[in-house]
Structure formats: structure tokens, C-alpha cells
Motif scaffolding. Structure first.
Motif, PDB file in Angstrom:
ATOM      1  N   PRO A 143       0.794  -1.240   0.000  1.00 31.85           N
ATOM      2  CA  PRO A 143       0.000   0.000   0.000  1.00 31.85           C
ATOM      3  C   PRO A 143       0.819   1.280   0.000  1.00 31.85           C
ATOM      4  O   PRO A 143       0.300   2.344  -0.362  1.00 31.85           O
ATOM      5  CB  PRO A 143      -0.835  -0.121   1.283  1.00 31.85           C
ATOM      6  CG  PRO A 143      -0.123  -1.130   2.133  1.00 31.85           C
ATOM      7  CD  PRO A 143       0.522  -2.084   1.181  1.00 31.85           C
ATOM      8  N   ALA A 144       2.100   1.218   0.387  1.00 33.45           N
ATOM      9  CA  ALA A 144       2.924   2.425   0.404  1.00 33.45           C
ATOM     10  C   ALA A 144       3.396   2.823  -0.989  1.00 33.45           C
ATOM     11  O   ALA A 144       3.783   3.982  -1.202  1.00 33.45           O
ATOM     12  CB  ALA A 144       4.138   2.216   1.311  1.00 33.45           C
ATOM     13  N   ILE A 145       3.382   1.896  -1.937  1.00 30.67           N
ATOM     14  CA  ILE A 145       3.907   2.164  -3.278  1.00 30.67           C
ATOM     15  C   ILE A 145       2.853   2.881  -4.114  1.00 30.67           C
ATOM     16  O   ILE A 145       1.800   2.326  -4.423  1.00 30.67           O
ATOM     17  CB  ILE A 145       4.345   0.854  -3.967  1.00 30.67           C
ATOM     18  CG1 ILE A 145       5.404   0.137  -3.144  1.00 30.67           C
ATOM     19  CG2 ILE A 145       4.846   1.138  -5.374  1.00 30.67           C
ATOM     20  CD1 ILE A 145       6.722   0.869  -3.025  1.00 30.67           C
ATOM     21  N   SER A 146       3.164   4.121  -4.501  1.00 30.49           N
ATOM     22  CA  SER A 146       2.187   4.952  -5.196  1.00 30.49           C
ATOM     23  C   SER A 146       2.306   4.901  -6.713  1.00 30.49           C
ATOM     24  O   SER A 146       1.354   5.251  -7.427  1.00 30.49           O
ATOM     25  CB  SER A 146       2.321   6.412  -4.744  1.00 30.49           C
ATOM     26  OG  SER A 146       2.073   6.532  -3.365  1.00 30.49           O
ATOM     27  N   ALA A 147       3.470   4.514  -7.240  1.00 30.15           N
ATOM     28  CA  ALA A 147       3.684   4.483  -8.686  1.00 30.15           C
ATOM     29  C   ALA A 147       4.731   3.427  -9.001  1.00 30.15           C
ATOM     30  O   ALA A 147       5.724   3.293  -8.282  1.00 30.15           O
ATOM     31  CB  ALA A 147       4.141   5.844  -9.200  1.00 30.15           C
ATOM     32  N   THR A 148       4.517   2.676 -10.076  1.00 29.80           N
ATOM     33  CA  THR A 148       5.416   1.580 -10.426  1.00 29.80           C
ATOM     34  C   THR A 148       5.611   1.513 -11.925  1.00 29.80           C
ATOM     35  O   THR A 148       4.646   1.574 -12.688  1.00 29.80           O
ATOM     36  CB  THR A 148       4.844   0.231  -9.938  1.00 29.80           C
ATOM     37  OG1 THR A 148       4.576   0.303  -8.545  1.00 29.80           O
ATOM     38  CG2 THR A 148       5.807  -0.905 -10.218  1.00 29.80           C
ATOM     39  N   SER A 149       6.869   1.382 -12.346  1.00 32.01           N
ATOM     40  CA  SER A 149       7.202   1.238 -13.760  1.00 32.01           C
ATOM     41  C   SER A 149       7.922  -0.094 -13.956  1.00 32.01           C
ATOM     42  O   SER A 149       8.984  -0.326 -13.379  1.00 32.01           O
ATOM     43  CB  SER A 149       8.095   2.391 -14.234  1.00 32.01           C
ATOM     44  OG  SER A 149       8.335   2.305 -15.621  1.00 32.01           O
ATOM     45  N   CYS A 150       7.327  -0.976 -14.754  1.00 33.15           N
ATOM     46  CA  CYS A 150       7.859  -2.324 -14.972  1.00 33.15           C
ATOM     47  C   CYS A 150       8.333  -2.454 -16.419  1.00 33.15           C
ATOM     48  O   CYS A 150       7.530  -2.351 -17.352  1.00 33.15           O
ATOM     49  CB  CYS A 150       6.782  -3.367 -14.712  1.00 33.15           C
ATOM     50  SG  CYS A 150       6.036  -3.296 -13.070  1.00 33.15           S
TER      51      CYS A 150
END
Length: 250
Positions: A143-150
């Protein structure tokens, strides 16, 4: 923006994890400012020179970047595997040996550490390449991760989860609450069209806030060593990731 770096050894339930930290240098320009963080997950080879340069690029645009040794419990501290057959074989063996739960506790340790930094703004994202793309996807569940690029995330579609039967990361997609960015090479044999379609359909079904990018590139096109490197796509990739991170985390 000038940057600086240092190493930190974090305690995790599976042992000491060496992390490499890159962040804006303390200058008159940055004095008193706080910056968002990005956990940058490497390929199976850990922190190679291309991964270090990726971290430096992201830090130079105003982010605290934390690069973990993803297989810290399976190798001596400081291990970097070669981009060769021996390195690939060892990295793939480590990938199978380490459980997703161990990666989860690593992620928690890095989030906890970021919160101790006086120049941390309180917002954090995740990013990764190949294995690291899959680990960033996994981190997005937190829940702390607001944005992710894979970038060309492996194993999400194939169900490689040694700790549990089936594809647990895929089945937990509905827990992703931040923004997600998926970047693929259409000529990548490691994630074929049917694999990408499976991931896409699952994201839609779970109503995740995501963007989807497929480019004419092979696997590892971001890696600036070897004959798969595509400089044009690499520049586009960094711009695309930075655009999202600056919009969401700042």
C-alpha cells in the motif's frame, strides 16, 4: 542535478541485505528539500554497471533511488553476476530458490529505511527491469507504493512462484492501488504475445490504474551493454518512467 551515493546494510528476516543508495547531493540548490524515493529492482545479475547507471539517471532527476541486492541471502555481499552463461545460470537458479515472501520482506525493509531519511518526502515508487520488473509489480501490491514502472517484467505471466502453486502475483493484482506502468518489447521471446495478453486482461479485470506500452524492441533493450541495447528506446523509456514518477510522486 548533482547526486551522491552510499551503501547501507539492512536487516531482513532472511539476512543482511546490501542496498545502494543514490540521491540528490546536498547543495545550496537542494538544501532543505525533500525528495520521493524509488526502489529500483535489478535483473538477476544484481547491481551491474548498467543498473548503477539507471539508478544515477533517476536520482539525477530528483529521486532517492534504492537498489537492493535482490538475492542477498544466496550470495556474498557485493556479488555481481556476469552477463554470460555462468552468470545467467546462477541468477536463474537464485530466482527459483528465493520465495516471493522473502522479496516482500525485502521491500518492507527498504520502505522502512526510506522513512528514516531526513530528506525523504514520504512518497515512494518502484521500478525494475526483467526479473526486477516482476519484483516491481510485486512491490506495487504494497500500500505504500504509489507508482510503479515495470520494464519487460518476466515471470508474472508464467506463474514462476516457488513458494506457492500458481501465479500469486497475478492473483493479487487487485491489491495494487497506485498507478502502474507496463513497458514491453514486442520482439521479446521471454514474454510472448499471449503472456502479455494474460497480464493485460488481468489488469483490466482488476480495474487497476495502468498504462500499457509495447515497443518494437527485444528483451533488455534498456541495458546499455551488449547487442540488444537500443539507445533510442532507452531514452524514451526513461522519459516515460520519469513522467509518471514526477507526476505521481511529486
Amino acid at each position: 542535478m548533482l547526486i551522491q551515493n552510499h551503501q547501507v546494510d539492512l536487516n531482513t528476516p532472511t539476512g543482511i541485505m546490501r542496498c545502494y543508495l543514490y540521491h540528490p547531493k546536498d547543495t545550496a540548490e537542494t538544501a532543505g528539500k525533500k525528495f520521493p524515493a524509488i526502489i529500483l529492482y535489478s535483473e538477476i545479475f544484481q547491481q551491474t554497471s548498467p543498473i548503477r547507471r539507471s539508478a544515477q539517471i533517476m536520482a539525477g532527476h530528483g529521486f532517492i533511488v534504492i537498489v537492493p541486492e535482490v538475492f542477498h541471502e544466496l550470495n556474498p555481499i557485493g556479488t555481481v553476476l556476469g552477463y554470460d552463461d555462468a552468470g545467467r545460470d546462477k541468477g536463474n537458479a537464485d530466482k527459483v530458490a528465493k520465495t516471493l515472501e522473502a522479496h516482500d520482506t525485502d521491500t518492507q525493509a527498504m520502505i522502512d529505511y526510506a522513512q528514516t531519511l531526513p530528506y525523504y518526502s514520504g512518497k515512494i515508487g518502484a521500478m525494475g527491469f526483467c526479473l526486477g520488473g516482476g519484483l516491481a509489480y510485486r512491490a506495487a501490491i504494497h500500500p505504500a507504493i504509489s507508482a510503479t514502472s515495470c520494464f519487460y517484467a518476466t515471470d508474472i505471466h508464467s506463474g514462476l512462484t516457488p513458494s506457492k502453486p500458481g501465479n500469486e502475483s497475478l492473483t493479487r493484482t487487485s491489491e495494487i492501488k497506485g498507478e502502474l506502468q507496463m513497458i514491453w518489447g514486442k520482439q521479446d521471446p521471454h514474454i510472448p504475445p499471449e503472456g502479455r495478453a494474460k497480464v493485460y486482461a488481468n489488469l483490466v479485470a482488476c480495474n487497476v490504474n495502468f498504462t500499457w506500452h509495447e515497443v518494437n524492441g527485444v528483451h533488455a533493450f534498456m541495458r546499455d551493454e551488449g547487442d540488444r541495447y537500443d539507445a533510442e528506446l532507452q531514452l524514451w523509456g526513461y522519459q516515460t518512467a520519469l513522467g509518471m514518477f514526477k507526476r505521481v510522486l511529486y
